[in-house]
Design a protein around this motif. Structure first.
Motif, PDB file in Angstrom:
ATOM      1  N   LEU A  61      15.760 -24.490 -40.292  1.00 22.38           N
ATOM      2  CA  LEU A  61      14.348 -25.284 -40.181  1.00 22.38           C
ATOM      3  C   LEU A  61      14.796 -26.802 -40.743  1.00 22.38           C
ATOM      4  N   SER A  62      15.874 -27.228 -40.977  1.00 21.99           N
ATOM      5  CA  SER A  62      16.017 -28.721 -41.341  1.00 21.99           C
ATOM      6  C   SER A  62      16.427 -29.312 -40.177  1.00 21.99           C
ATOM      7  N   ASP A  63      16.363 -29.088 -38.990  1.00 22.24           N
ATOM      8  CA  ASP A  63      16.458 -29.753 -37.676  1.00 22.24           C
ATOM      9  C   ASP A  63      15.430 -29.305 -36.727  1.00 22.24           C
ATOM     10  N   PRO A  64      15.021 -30.392 -36.036  1.00 21.55           N
ATOM     11  CA  PRO A  64      13.779 -30.138 -35.178  1.00 21.55           C
ATOM     12  C   PRO A  64      13.950 -29.111 -34.194  1.00 21.55           C
ATOM     13  N   ASN A  65      15.172 -28.952 -33.678  1.00 15.59           N
ATOM     14  CA  ASN A  65      15.359 -27.735 -32.810  1.00 15.59           C
ATOM     15  C   ASN A  65      15.324 -26.358 -33.356  1.00 15.59           C
ATOM     16  N   GLY A  66      15.257 -26.309 -34.621  1.00 13.61           N
ATOM     17  CA  GLY A  66      15.251 -25.005 -35.273  1.00 13.61           C
ATOM     18  C   GLY A  66      13.588 -24.929 -35.538  1.00 13.61           C
ATOM     19  N   ILE A  67      12.941 -25.982 -35.883  1.00 11.34           N
ATOM     20  CA  ILE A  67      11.450 -25.822 -36.049  1.00 11.34           C
ATOM     21  C   ILE A  67      11.007 -25.557 -34.878  1.00 11.34           C
ATOM     22  N   SER A  68      11.291 -26.242 -33.597  1.00  9.29           N
ATOM     23  CA  SER A  68      10.698 -25.643 -32.339  1.00  9.29           C
ATOM     24  C   SER A  68      11.142 -24.367 -31.829  1.00  9.29           C
ATOM     25  N   GLN A  69      12.041 -23.907 -32.198  1.00  6.46           N
ATOM     26  CA  GLN A  69      12.477 -22.483 -31.955  1.00  6.46           C
ATOM     27  C   GLN A  69      11.506 -21.419 -32.700  1.00  6.46           C
ATOM     28  N   ARG A  75       4.204 -18.680 -31.290  1.00  9.95           N
ATOM     29  CA  ARG A  75       3.188 -19.389 -30.623  1.00  9.95           C
ATOM     30  C   ARG A  75       2.145 -18.298 -30.111  1.00  9.95           C
ATOM     31  N   ASP A  76       2.306 -17.110 -29.767  1.00  9.60           N
ATOM     32  CA  ASP A  76       1.406 -16.276 -29.211  1.00  9.60           C
ATOM     33  C   ASP A  76       0.993 -15.175 -30.238  1.00  9.60           C
ATOM     34  N   ARG A  77       1.437 -15.281 -31.461  1.00  8.36           N
ATOM     35  CA  ARG A  77       1.512 -14.413 -32.527  1.00  8.36           C
ATOM     36  C   ARG A  77       0.224 -14.610 -33.470  1.00  8.36           C
ATOM     37  N   ASP A  78      -0.558 -13.672 -33.906  1.00 12.52           N
ATOM     38  CA  ASP A  78      -1.483 -13.933 -34.933  1.00 12.52           C
ATOM     39  C   ASP A  78      -0.752 -13.790 -36.334  1.00 12.52           C
ATOM     40  N   ILE A  79      -0.749 -14.906 -37.244  1.00  8.69           N
ATOM     41  CA  ILE A  79      -0.323 -15.093 -38.306  1.00  8.69           C
ATOM     42  C   ILE A  79      -1.359 -15.066 -39.247  1.00  8.69           C
ATOM     43  N   HIS A  80      -1.469 -14.268 -40.244  1.00  6.22           N
ATOM     44  CA  HIS A  80      -2.463 -14.071 -41.231  1.00  6.22           C
ATOM     45  C   HIS A  80      -2.025 -14.738 -42.725  1.00  6.22           C
ATOM     46  N   VAL A  81      -0.629 -14.647 -42.818  1.00  4.78           N
ATOM     47  CA  VAL A  81      -0.410 -15.198 -44.106  1.00  4.78           C
ATOM     48  C   VAL A  81       0.902 -16.015 -43.595  1.00  4.78           C
ATOM     49  N   LEU A  82       1.021 -17.489 -44.102  1.00 10.53           N
ATOM     50  CA  LEU A  82       1.980 -18.176 -44.039  1.00 10.53           C
ATOM     51  C   LEU A  82       2.606 -18.500 -45.450  1.00 10.53           C
ATOM     52  N   VAL A  83       3.914 -18.307 -45.685  1.00  9.19           N
ATOM     53  CA  VAL A  83       4.360 -18.739 -47.102  1.00  9.19           C
ATOM     54  C   VAL A  83       5.551 -19.947 -46.730  1.00  9.19           C
ATOM     55  N   ASN A  84       5.315 -21.188 -46.666  1.00 11.85           N
ATOM     56  CA  ASN A  84       6.210 -22.055 -46.576  1.00 11.85           C
ATOM     57  C   ASN A  84       7.139 -22.534 -47.780  1.00 11.85           C
ATOM     58  N   ASN A  85       8.263 -21.673 -47.801  1.00  8.51           N
ATOM     59  CA  ASN A  85       8.942 -21.531 -48.918  1.00  8.51           C
ATOM     60  C   ASN A  85      10.417 -22.135 -48.756  1.00  8.51           C
ATOM     61  N   ALA A  86      10.899 -22.175 -47.597  1.00 13.33           N
ATOM     62  CA  ALA A  86      12.448 -22.818 -47.245  1.00 13.33           C
ATOM     63  C   ALA A  86      12.640 -24.070 -47.900  1.00 13.33           C
ATOM     64  N   GLY A  87      13.661 -24.473 -48.710  1.00 14.46           N
ATOM     65  CA  GLY A  87      13.920 -25.658 -49.100  1.00 14.46           C
ATOM     66  C   GLY A  87      15.265 -25.865 -49.564  1.00 14.46           C
ATOM     67  N   VAL A 113       6.896 -28.025 -42.751  1.00 12.10           N
ATOM     68  CA  VAL A 113       5.663 -27.301 -43.523  1.00 12.10           C
ATOM     69  C   VAL A 113       4.531 -27.801 -42.561  1.00 12.10           C
ATOM     70  N   THR A 114       4.448 -29.365 -42.198  1.00 13.79           N
ATOM     71  CA  THR A 114       3.002 -29.565 -41.655  1.00 13.79           C
ATOM     72  C   THR A 114       3.085 -29.043 -40.155  1.00 13.79           C
ATOM     73  N   GLN A 115       4.024 -28.836 -39.402  1.00 12.78           N
ATOM     74  CA  GLN A 115       4.017 -28.438 -38.210  1.00 12.78           C
ATOM     75  C   GLN A 115       3.730 -26.803 -38.257  1.00 12.78           C
ATOM     76  N   LEU A 116       4.200 -26.260 -38.942  1.00 13.92           N
ATOM     77  CA  LEU A 116       3.934 -24.614 -39.253  1.00 13.92           C
ATOM     78  C   LEU A 116       2.651 -24.300 -39.608  1.00 13.92           C
ATOM     79  N   THR A 117       1.967 -25.362 -40.619  1.00  7.45           N
ATOM     80  CA  THR A 117       0.781 -25.059 -40.873  1.00  7.45           C
ATOM     81  C   THR A 117      -0.235 -25.425 -39.755  1.00  7.45           C
ATOM     82  N   HIS A 118       0.103 -26.442 -39.102  1.00  4.83           N
ATOM     83  CA  HIS A 118      -0.841 -26.840 -37.952  1.00  4.83           C
ATOM     84  C   HIS A 118      -0.693 -25.708 -36.997  1.00  4.83           C
TER      85      HIS A 118
END
Length: 270
Positions: A61-69, A75-87, A113-118
């Motif tokens: 996730l430290s790479d744009p391609n990984g974020i896109s993946q 994209r078509d999943r219902d996510i009820h909880v998001l924990v942005n922890n990777a660092g 963090v921004t794109q996943l949240t969005h």
């Protein structure tokens, strides 16, 4: 159908503790990490223990391609909880930090963090229900030498979360920024830092499960910013109220001590 929690950086440390917490609450899991064998074993253990489904996505996730993946995966999943922890942490002074490492940290702790949240927020707003937990740090309150870039990204996460809270009041979507101090995990070793984890007291290391338990207790109380450690609370107080000249002097003194210690350590290995 069970609700789903997406947790980044879930191989160990806080990420794994959040996975255990939400699995115990009956959530299915989507876990991201880089160490396939370890995270897959963790997923299998959680599935058996809590009778939930745990999917694993190995992604950088430290790479744009990984974020896109990852974005494509959910994209078509219902996510009820998001924990942005990777660092991750960086040991050098900022001027000595390789450009590649600078970009990785900015991608991981700001863009990801921004794109996943969005991405997940739109579905949460439609359902009028959702939880977003962003892992910040006590470093967001008072930046120190060897910690400039890391602390700056963690401050972004803190401000981003508090800003989201003001926009989401009354929507059914709840956000929290967690700002822990020292955690007994692989974080410091991965950054090339050698720390005494047996240290006790105000700035001692705490177990990830205990931090998550305290943070979730704060969440249930409606606290947008959770500071689960006494030491982190002190750092926040100092960052807010300590005169800046005194703070800079303290930072310079700390920096000089680090350089001296580093020089002595290098000399002892010659």
């Amino acid at each position: 159908m069970k609700n789903t929690a997406l947790i980044t950086g879930a191989t160990s440390g806080l990420g794994l503790s959040y996975a255990k917490y939400f699995a115990s609450a009956g959530y299915d899991l989507i876990l991201t990490g880089r160490r396939r064998e370890i995270i897959q074993k963790n997923a299998e253990t959680l599935q058996k223990r809590y009778h939930i489904k745990a999917e694993v996505l190995i992604v950088e996730l430290s790479d744009p391609n990984g974020i896109s993946q990852l974005l494509s995966f959910i994209r078509d999943r219902d996510i009820h909880v998001l924990v942005n922890n990777a660092g991750f942490g960086l040991k050098p002074f900022f001027a000595d930090t390789p450009q590649e490492d600078i970009e990785k940290m900015l991608y991981l702790q700001i863009l990801c963090v921004t794109q996943l949240t969005h991405c997940v927020l739109k579905g949460m707003l439609q359902r009028h229900d959702g939880i977003i937990i962003n892992i910040s740090s006590d470093g967001a309150f008072a930046v120190m030498p060897h910690n400039v870039l890391y602390s700056s990204t963690k401050l972004y996460i803190l401000n981003f979360t508090e800003g989201l809270h003001t926009e989401l009041v009354g929507t059914g979507v709840h956000v929290q920024a967690v700002c822990p101090g020292f955690i007994d995990s692989h974080f410091h070793e991965n950054a090339g830092m050698h720390m005494d984890k047996n240290k006790k007291g105000l700035f001692g290391f705490r177990q990830p499960d205990d931090i998550v338990a305290d943070a979730m207790k704060d969440f249930r109380k409606g606290k947008v910013v959770s500071i689960p450690d006494a030491g982190a609370k002190l750092i926040r107080f100092m960052g807010r109220f300590m005169p800046r000249k005194a703070f800079y002097k303290m930072s310079a003194s700390f920096s000089a001590g680090v350089i001296k210690k580093k020089a002595n350590t290098s000399a002892s290995h010659k």
